[in-house]
Design a protein around this motif. Sequence first.
Motif, PDB file in Angstrom:
ATOM      1  N   TRP A  52       0.820  -1.203   0.000  1.00  0.00           N
ATOM      2  CA  TRP A  52       0.000   0.000   0.000  1.00  0.00           C
ATOM      3  C   TRP A  52       0.859   1.260   0.000  1.00  0.00           C
ATOM      4  O   TRP A  52       0.423   2.310  -0.466  1.00  0.00           O
ATOM      5  N   ALA A  53       2.062   1.165   0.507  1.00  0.00           N
ATOM      6  CA  ALA A  53       2.956   2.324   0.517  1.00  0.00           C
ATOM      7  C   ALA A  53       3.380   2.733  -0.885  1.00  0.00           C
ATOM      8  O   ALA A  53       3.839   3.860  -1.105  1.00  0.00           O
ATOM      9  N   ASP A  54       3.204   1.808  -1.850  1.00  0.00           N
ATOM     10  CA  ASP A  54       3.566   2.124  -3.235  1.00  0.00           C
ATOM     11  C   ASP A  54       2.560   3.069  -3.891  1.00  0.00           C
ATOM     12  O   ASP A  54       2.854   3.687  -4.919  1.00  0.00           O
ATOM     13  N   ALA A  55       1.378   3.137  -3.336  1.00  0.00           N
ATOM     14  CA  ALA A  55       0.313   3.943  -3.950  1.00  0.00           C
ATOM     15  C   ALA A  55       0.654   5.428  -3.869  1.00  0.00           C
ATOM     16  O   ALA A  55       1.006   5.947  -2.810  1.00  0.00           O
ATOM     17  N   GLN A  56       0.547   6.103  -4.994  1.00  0.00           N
ATOM     18  CA  GLN A  56       0.801   7.540  -5.078  1.00  0.00           C
ATOM     19  C   GLN A  56      -0.433   8.232  -5.660  1.00  0.00           C
ATOM     20  O   GLN A  56      -1.372   7.583  -6.120  1.00  0.00           O
ATOM     21  N   ALA A  57      -0.400   9.550  -5.649  1.00  0.00           N
ATOM     22  CA  ALA A  57      -1.528  10.317  -6.185  1.00  0.00           C
ATOM     23  C   ALA A  57      -1.783   9.962  -7.648  1.00  0.00           C
ATOM     24  O   ALA A  57      -2.940   9.869  -8.090  1.00  0.00           O
ATOM     25  N   ASP A  58      -0.705   9.735  -8.429  1.00  0.00           N
ATOM     26  CA  ASP A  58      -0.869   9.372  -9.839  1.00  0.00           C
ATOM     27  C   ASP A  58      -1.608   8.041  -9.990  1.00  0.00           C
ATOM     28  O   ASP A  58      -2.337   7.836 -10.961  1.00  0.00           O
ATOM     29  N   THR A  59      -1.393   7.148  -9.031  1.00  0.00           N
ATOM     30  CA  THR A  59      -2.096   5.864  -9.047  1.00  0.00           C
ATOM     31  C   THR A  59      -3.597   6.084  -8.991  1.00  0.00           C
ATOM     32  O   THR A  59      -4.372   5.476  -9.739  1.00  0.00           O
ATOM     33  N   ILE A  60      -4.002   6.962  -8.093  1.00  0.00           N
ATOM     34  CA  ILE A  60      -5.429   7.242  -7.900  1.00  0.00           C
ATOM     35  C   ILE A  60      -5.995   7.987  -9.111  1.00  0.00           C
ATOM     36  O   ILE A  60      -7.102   7.696  -9.587  1.00  0.00           O
ATOM     37  N   MET A  64      -9.103   7.006 -11.655  1.00  0.00           N
ATOM     38  CA  MET A  64     -10.239   7.858 -11.958  1.00  0.00           C
ATOM     39  C   MET A  64     -10.447   8.001 -13.465  1.00  0.00           C
ATOM     40  O   MET A  64     -11.573   8.033 -13.962  1.00  0.00           O
ATOM     41  N   VAL A  65      -9.343   8.096 -14.189  1.00  0.00           N
ATOM     42  CA  VAL A  65      -9.430   8.180 -15.656  1.00  0.00           C
ATOM     43  C   VAL A  65     -10.087   6.913 -16.203  1.00  0.00           C
ATOM     44  O   VAL A  65     -10.965   6.976 -17.070  1.00  0.00           O
ATOM     45  N   THR A  66      -9.675   5.774 -15.681  1.00  0.00           N
ATOM     46  CA  THR A  66     -10.250   4.498 -16.116  1.00  0.00           C
ATOM     47  C   THR A  66     -11.737   4.438 -15.784  1.00  0.00           C
ATOM     48  O   THR A  66     -12.555   3.978 -16.599  1.00  0.00           O
ATOM     49  N   VAL A 102      -5.038   9.952  -1.764  1.00  0.00           N
ATOM     50  CA  VAL A 102      -6.352  10.378  -2.258  1.00  0.00           C
ATOM     51  C   VAL A 102      -6.601  11.853  -1.941  1.00  0.00           C
ATOM     52  O   VAL A 102      -7.393  12.515  -2.622  1.00  0.00           O
ATOM     53  N   ASN A 103      -5.938  12.358  -0.913  1.00  0.00           N
ATOM     54  CA  ASN A 103      -6.132  13.766  -0.547  1.00  0.00           C
ATOM     55  C   ASN A 103      -5.769  14.683  -1.706  1.00  0.00           C
ATOM     56  O   ASN A 103      -4.738  14.515  -2.344  1.00  0.00           O
ATOM     57  N   GLY A 104      -6.629  15.640  -1.950  1.00  0.00           N
ATOM     58  CA  GLY A 104      -6.369  16.602  -3.016  1.00  0.00           C
ATOM     59  C   GLY A 104      -6.917  16.188  -4.364  1.00  0.00           C
ATOM     60  O   GLY A 104      -6.873  16.964  -5.322  1.00  0.00           O
ATOM     61  N   ILE A 105      -7.426  14.959  -4.465  1.00  0.00           N
ATOM     62  CA  ILE A 105      -7.991  14.492  -5.737  1.00  0.00           C
ATOM     63  C   ILE A 105      -9.503  14.682  -5.690  1.00  0.00           C
ATOM     64  O   ILE A 105     -10.178  14.185  -4.788  1.00  0.00           O
ATOM     65  N   ARG A 106     -10.013  15.392  -6.651  1.00  0.00           N
ATOM     66  CA  ARG A 106     -11.436  15.715  -6.678  1.00  0.00           C
ATOM     67  C   ARG A 106     -12.182  14.795  -7.639  1.00  0.00           C
ATOM     68  O   ARG A 106     -11.686  14.491  -8.722  1.00  0.00           O
ATOM     69  N   ALA A 107     -13.357  14.430  -7.223  1.00  0.00           N
ATOM     70  CA  ALA A 107     -14.225  13.627  -8.087  1.00  0.00           C
ATOM     71  C   ALA A 107     -14.943  14.553  -9.067  1.00  0.00           C
ATOM     72  O   ALA A 107     -15.122  15.745  -8.790  1.00  0.00           O
TER      73      ALA A 107
END
Length: 312
Positions: A52-60, A64-66, A102-107
Amino acid sequence: MAHPNAPLNQVVQQYLDYLAYNKRYSPHTINAYARDMQRLIETLEDQGHRTWADAQADTIRDAMVTARKTHLAPKSIQRILSSWRSFFTYLLQQNLVKLNPVNGIRAPKSPRKLPNSLDPDQISQVLNATIASDDPMAMRDKAMLELTYSCGLRLAELASLNVFDIDLTDASLIVTGKGNKTRQLPIGRQAIVALKLWLQQRGQLKCYDANALFINHRGQRMGLRGIQMRMANMAAAHGQHIHPHMLRHSFASHLLQSSGDLRAVQELLGHSNISTTQVYTHLDYQHLAKVYDKAHPRAQEKTPLKEKPNHD
């Protein structure tokens, strides 16, 4: 506590157990979280991440794009992001990650649905119906309908009205809206008539709440659900579907169509922000468009076929 290098599924199961036994979430809610977590696991695995530590904002963001490409509804994406944000907050508390990606990423915003409203004839069909003079509850229901449409009241505002909030001489009322804010509203002539008839009947009934303007057959203040049901039944008896919020929307759209004064409608509705009221400008445009299409001579004319070019 799971190890930072524990398999993704193992950490998720620990989280779901935490929600079930510590947070006491319902099985339905747990299942919803489990589906969202599975989507997150698949996202990480597709990008070759093992912890889980590998997850970055770009991952999220990629996830969302998908989601958008698969035409997932904005509300569903909002729910998924909320689930993921809560999960990573839990991981932070467990020292399994150093940041919440996930913080800072808007739906994406959900498209604003225009409120349903009735035309004046549909409302008049119900409000002008004859009420039996020996049925106090029917008189009460008509008074509730008239007052809601006359003043554009919210359901909760209608239910909370007290007898002393109404000034029949001044044809006005004081209503307490959202944020405990009060506003004074004018009452229309027909609503005044209906209120006077109801108050005469109310004075002859057993009343266990001396302040409540609208009481039920047990003498207690009308609840939200009771008001909804009585309005729906009265409207259904005359072939219409009406609920309190629809009357409020109808009040706003009819007033705006007649006056064009957005600020006045904002004040009457008790909206703190005019952007909330601006949805009715769309309703107003729809009304004008229908009138145009029906009445303008050029709107109904068929486009003439273009002449074929002469190559002779």
